[in-house]
Every structure is written in structure tokens, then in C-alpha cells.
Scaffold this motif. Structure first.
Motif, PDB file in Angstrom:
ATOM      1  N   LYS A   3      33.700 -11.570 -39.939  1.00 42.73           N
ATOM      2  CA  LYS A   3      34.548 -12.054 -38.852  1.00 42.73           C
ATOM      3  C   LYS A   3      35.177 -10.891 -38.086  1.00 42.73           C
ATOM      4  CE  LYS A   3      36.266 -16.613 -40.096  1.00 42.73           C
ATOM      5  NZ  LYS A   3      37.457 -17.408 -40.384  1.00 42.73           N
ATOM      6  N   VAL A   4      35.351 -11.102 -36.771  1.00 41.29           N
ATOM      7  CA  VAL A   4      36.012 -10.124 -35.917  1.00 41.29           C
ATOM      8  C   VAL A   4      37.220 -10.810 -35.301  1.00 41.29           C
ATOM      9  CG1 VAL A   4      35.769  -8.646 -33.892  1.00 41.29           C
ATOM     10  CG2 VAL A   4      33.840  -8.989 -35.399  1.00 41.29           C
ATOM     11  N   TYR A   5      38.379 -10.117 -35.298  1.00 37.83           N
ATOM     12  CA  TYR A   5      39.611 -10.696 -34.765  1.00 37.83           C
ATOM     13  C   TYR A   5      40.089  -9.913 -33.543  1.00 37.83           C
ATOM     14  CZ  TYR A   5      44.561 -11.742 -34.251  1.00 37.83           C
ATOM     15  OH  TYR A   5      45.785 -12.087 -33.723  1.00 37.83           O
ATOM     16  N   ALA A   6      40.604 -10.633 -32.551  1.00 37.91           N
ATOM     17  CA  ALA A   6      41.219  -9.996 -31.378  1.00 37.91           C
ATOM     18  C   ALA A   6      42.277 -10.929 -30.804  1.00 37.91           C
ATOM     19  CB  ALA A   6      40.172  -9.675 -30.330  1.00 37.91           C
ATOM     20  N   THR A   7      43.219 -10.340 -30.086  1.00 39.97           N
ATOM     21  CA  THR A   7      44.284 -11.103 -29.444  1.00 39.97           C
ATOM     22  C   THR A   7      44.130 -10.982 -27.937  1.00 39.97           C
ATOM     23  OG1 THR A   7      45.719 -10.477 -31.277  1.00 39.97           O
ATOM     24  CG2 THR A   7      46.781 -11.460 -29.379  1.00 39.97           C
ATOM     25  N   GLY A   8      44.248 -12.120 -27.243  1.00 41.37           N
ATOM     26  CA  GLY A   8      44.206 -12.124 -25.781  1.00 41.37           C
ATOM     27  C   GLY A   8      45.519 -12.637 -25.237  1.00 41.37           C
ATOM     28  N   LYS A   9      45.948 -12.102 -24.082  1.00 45.35           N
ATOM     29  CA  LYS A   9      47.229 -12.511 -23.499  1.00 45.35           C
ATOM     30  C   LYS A   9      47.103 -12.732 -22.006  1.00 45.35           C
ATOM     31  CE  LYS A   9      49.991 -10.030 -26.886  1.00 45.35           C
ATOM     32  NZ  LYS A   9      51.053  -9.050 -27.103  1.00 45.35           N
ATOM     33  N   ARG A  10      47.954 -13.647 -21.489  1.00 49.67           N
ATOM     34  CA  ARG A  10      48.046 -13.926 -20.058  1.00 49.67           C
ATOM     35  C   ARG A  10      49.366 -14.627 -19.819  1.00 49.67           C
ATOM     36  NH1 ARG A  10      48.735 -14.041 -15.223  1.00 49.67           N
ATOM     37  NH2 ARG A  10      47.513 -15.202 -13.724  1.00 49.67           N
ATOM     38  N   LYS A  20      32.499 -15.111 -35.362  1.00 52.79           N
ATOM     39  CA  LYS A  20      31.570 -14.890 -36.467  1.00 52.79           C
ATOM     40  C   LYS A  20      30.193 -15.396 -36.038  1.00 52.79           C
ATOM     41  CE  LYS A  20      32.453 -19.240 -38.846  1.00 52.79           C
ATOM     42  NZ  LYS A  20      32.772 -19.911 -40.070  1.00 52.79           N
ATOM     43  N   PRO A  21      29.129 -14.836 -36.589  1.00 56.65           N
ATOM     44  CA  PRO A  21      27.791 -15.320 -36.248  1.00 56.65           C
ATOM     45  C   PRO A  21      27.650 -16.790 -36.635  1.00 56.65           C
ATOM     46  CG  PRO A  21      27.677 -13.247 -37.447  1.00 56.65           C
ATOM     47  CD  PRO A  21      29.094 -13.703 -37.507  1.00 56.65           C
ATOM     48  N   GLY A  22      27.032 -17.568 -35.767  1.00 58.44           N
ATOM     49  CA  GLY A  22      26.899 -19.003 -36.038  1.00 58.44           C
ATOM     50  C   GLY A  22      26.026 -19.685 -35.005  1.00 58.44           C
ATOM     51  N   SER A  23      26.433 -20.933 -34.649  1.00 62.96           N
ATOM     52  CA  SER A  23      25.599 -21.750 -33.763  1.00 62.96           C
ATOM     53  C   SER A  23      26.198 -21.955 -32.374  1.00 62.96           C
ATOM     54  CB  SER A  23      25.370 -23.115 -34.415  1.00 62.96           C
ATOM     55  OG  SER A  23      26.614 -23.745 -34.659  1.00 62.96           O
ATOM     56  N   GLY A  24      27.309 -21.280 -32.056  1.00 57.70           N
ATOM     57  CA  GLY A  24      27.889 -21.394 -30.722  1.00 57.70           C
ATOM     58  C   GLY A  24      29.004 -22.411 -30.591  1.00 57.70           C
ATOM     59  N   SER A  59      24.892 -18.095 -30.298  1.00 56.10           N
ATOM     60  CA  SER A  59      24.755 -17.375 -31.564  1.00 56.10           C
ATOM     61  C   SER A  59      26.076 -16.941 -32.198  1.00 56.10           C
ATOM     62  CB  SER A  59      23.873 -16.146 -31.347  1.00 56.10           C
ATOM     63  OG  SER A  59      24.436 -15.309 -30.367  1.00 56.10           O
ATOM     64  N   ILE A  60      27.210 -17.220 -31.530  1.00 55.37           N
ATOM     65  CA  ILE A  60      28.511 -16.815 -32.072  1.00 55.37           C
ATOM     66  C   ILE A  60      29.460 -18.000 -32.084  1.00 55.37           C
ATOM     67  CG2 ILE A  60      30.579 -15.435 -31.555  1.00 55.37           C
ATOM     68  CD1 ILE A  60      28.817 -13.150 -30.815  1.00 55.37           C
ATOM     69  N   ASP A  61      30.124 -18.216 -33.231  1.00 55.90           N
ATOM     70  CA  ASP A  61      31.151 -19.247 -33.344  1.00 55.90           C
ATOM     71  C   ASP A  61      32.504 -18.643 -33.008  1.00 55.90           C
ATOM     72  OD1 ASP A  61      29.356 -21.152 -34.112  1.00 55.90           O
ATOM     73  OD2 ASP A  61      29.836 -21.074 -36.249  1.00 55.90           O
ATOM     74  N   VAL A  62      33.281 -19.369 -32.194  1.00 57.97           N
ATOM     75  CA  VAL A  62      34.616 -18.916 -31.803  1.00 57.97           C
ATOM     76  C   VAL A  62      35.643 -19.871 -32.401  1.00 57.97           C
ATOM     77  CG1 VAL A  62      36.165 -18.466 -29.862  1.00 57.97           C
ATOM     78  CG2 VAL A  62      33.720 -18.014 -29.626  1.00 57.97           C
ATOM     79  N   THR A  63      36.608 -19.318 -33.132  1.00 62.73           N
ATOM     80  CA  THR A  63      37.739 -20.089 -33.645  1.00 62.73           C
ATOM     81  C   THR A  63      38.987 -19.452 -33.061  1.00 62.73           C
ATOM     82  OG1 THR A  63      36.509 -20.363 -35.697  1.00 62.73           O
ATOM     83  CG2 THR A  63      38.817 -21.014 -35.729  1.00 62.73           C
ATOM     84  N   ALA A  64      39.868 -20.252 -32.446  1.00 62.72           N
ATOM     85  CA  ALA A  64      41.041 -19.678 -31.794  1.00 62.72           C
ATOM     86  C   ALA A  64      42.257 -20.565 -31.942  1.00 62.72           C
ATOM     87  CB  ALA A  64      40.740 -19.452 -30.317  1.00 62.72           C
ATOM     88  N   THR A  65      43.423 -19.933 -31.923  1.00 65.44           N
ATOM     89  CA  THR A  65      44.685 -20.656 -31.825  1.00 65.44           C
ATOM     90  C   THR A  65      45.424 -20.103 -30.619  1.00 65.44           C
ATOM     91  OG1 THR A  65      45.727 -19.109 -33.355  1.00 65.44           O
ATOM     92  CG2 THR A  65      44.925 -21.163 -34.289  1.00 65.44           C
ATOM     93  N   THR A  66      45.968 -20.999 -29.803  1.00 66.90           N
ATOM     94  CA  THR A  66      46.693 -20.577 -28.611  1.00 66.90           C
ATOM     95  C   THR A  66      48.112 -21.117 -28.670  1.00 66.90           C
ATOM     96  OG1 THR A  66      45.949 -22.517 -27.381  1.00 66.90           O
ATOM     97  CG2 THR A  66      44.636 -20.529 -27.150  1.00 66.90           C
ATOM     98  N   LEU A  67      49.042 -20.350 -28.104  1.00 67.54           N
ATOM     99  CA  LEU A  67      50.421 -20.811 -28.023  1.00 67.54           C
ATOM    100  C   LEU A  67      51.095 -20.198 -26.803  1.00 67.54           C
ATOM    101  CD1 LEU A  67      52.581 -18.605 -30.222  1.00 67.54           C
ATOM    102  CD2 LEU A  67      50.233 -18.853 -30.935  1.00 67.54           C
ATOM    103  N   ARG A  84      37.660  -9.214 -25.820  1.00 70.52           N
ATOM    104  CA  ARG A  84      38.059  -8.098 -26.674  1.00 70.52           C
ATOM    105  C   ARG A  84      37.349  -8.162 -28.033  1.00 70.52           C
ATOM    106  NH1 ARG A  84      44.510  -7.267 -26.319  1.00 70.52           N
ATOM    107  NH2 ARG A  84      43.996  -5.506 -27.649  1.00 70.52           N
ATOM    108  N   ALA A  85      37.214  -9.378 -28.556  1.00 70.84           N
ATOM    109  CA  ALA A  85      36.530  -9.553 -29.843  1.00 70.84           C
ATOM    110  C   ALA A  85      35.044  -9.204 -29.723  1.00 70.84           C
ATOM    111  CB  ALA A  85      36.705 -10.984 -30.338  1.00 70.84           C
ATOM    112  N   LEU A  86      34.417  -9.587 -28.606  1.00 70.80           N
ATOM    113  CA  LEU A  86      33.001  -9.257 -28.385  1.00 70.80           C
ATOM    114  C   LEU A  86      32.801  -7.742 -28.292  1.00 70.80           C
ATOM    115  CD1 LEU A  86      31.878 -11.979 -25.825  1.00 70.80           C
ATOM    116  CD2 LEU A  86      30.857 -11.587 -28.058  1.00 70.80           C
ATOM    117  N   ALA A  87      33.755  -7.049 -27.656  1.00 71.01           N
ATOM    118  CA  ALA A  87      33.668  -5.592 -27.536  1.00 71.01           C
ATOM    119  C   ALA A  87      33.747  -4.932 -28.915  1.00 71.01           C
ATOM    120  CB  ALA A  87      34.766  -5.069 -26.631  1.00 71.01           C
TER     121      ALA A  87
END
Length: 129
Positions: A3-10, A20-24, A59-67, A84-87
Motif C-alpha cells: 500500500k502507498v499512502y498520501a494526503t491531498g488538500k484543497r 494498492k494494486p487491484g481491479s480499479g 489496475s489500482i484500488d483507491v481507498t480514501a477518507t475525506t473530511l 501524490r500517491a501515484l507519484a
């Protein structure tokens, strides 16, 4: 790869993103992307934009929590986090994402209200007499 972790902000929204690698599959706050954003097709495209540019949508599964913030700001924070996580996931993706401005944090936030003003810059109505 693990798994790869990153934080995004706006604005005031924050998105914590795990890839993580998966089915999209894209899960946001325990909900599917379509359930989370409903009929907002343009905003859904913004979220998947980094995956489409790097050709990883299936090919990549995305799991996210937003607040924080509203759904639009949360979606843009999610896009930033995914980018950022893809990078981090593969360093070659950085060359694709950087020119599109997806790795840059959009720093525009609401200006604070000043005293003696009606809003941030709006003055009270002037009366000569």
C-alpha cells in the motif's frame, strides 16, 4: 508492491488516500465513487483524472477518507491525494502528472472577514447625509 499512502488538500478539505494494486475500485468514506458523488459527472472526472492520465484506472484500488469543506473541495483534495500517491507508487508517473498541475496544492482559501467591513473587503454603504 504494498500500500502507498498520501494526503491531498484543497481549501479546508483533507483527503487521506491509500493505493494498492487491484481491479480499479474507488472507495471514499466507505462508499463507492458513484454513491459518494451522486450525479456530479464533471466532479467524478476530476477525481479519476490522475488515474486516466497514468492509464491505471483498471489496475489500482483507491481507498480514501475525506473530511472538511464541501463535496467539490473534498473531490479536488482526493484528486491531489491520488496524484501524490501515484507519484510515490511509481516515480515515472511524476513526469505525466507534474505538467498538468496535479501535484501542486491549490492554496486558494477563503479570505477572513475584517472588522468594520461587511465581508472580507466589502465596505458598509456610504451615506453622505
Amino acid at each position: 508492491m504494498a500500500k502507498v499512502y498520501a494526503t491531498g488538500k484543497r481549501k479546508t478539505a483533507v483527503a487521506k488516500v491509500w493505493l494498492k494494486p487491484g481491479s480499479g475500485k474507488i472507495l471514499v468514506n466507505g462508499l463507492d465513487l458513484n454513491t459518494w458523488l451522486g450525479g456530479h459527472e464533471a466532479i467524478k472526472l476530476k477525481v479519476v483524472q490522475p488515474l486516466l492520465l497514468t492509464k491505471q484506472e483498471g489496475s489500482i484500488d483507491v481507498t480514501a477518507t475525506t473530511l472538511g469543506g464541501g463535496y467539490s473541495a473534498q473531490a479536488e483534495a482526493l484528486r491531489h491525494g491520488i496524484s501524490r500517491a501515484l507519484a510515490l507508487f511509481d516515480t515515472d508517473f511524476r513526469a505525466t502528472l507534474k505538467p498538468k498541475g496535479l501535484l501542486t496544492r491549490d492554496s486558494r482559501v477563503v479570505e477572513r472577514k475584517k472588522f468594520g467591513r461587511r465581508k472580507a473587503r466589502r465596505s458598509p454603504q456610504f451615506s453622505k447625509r
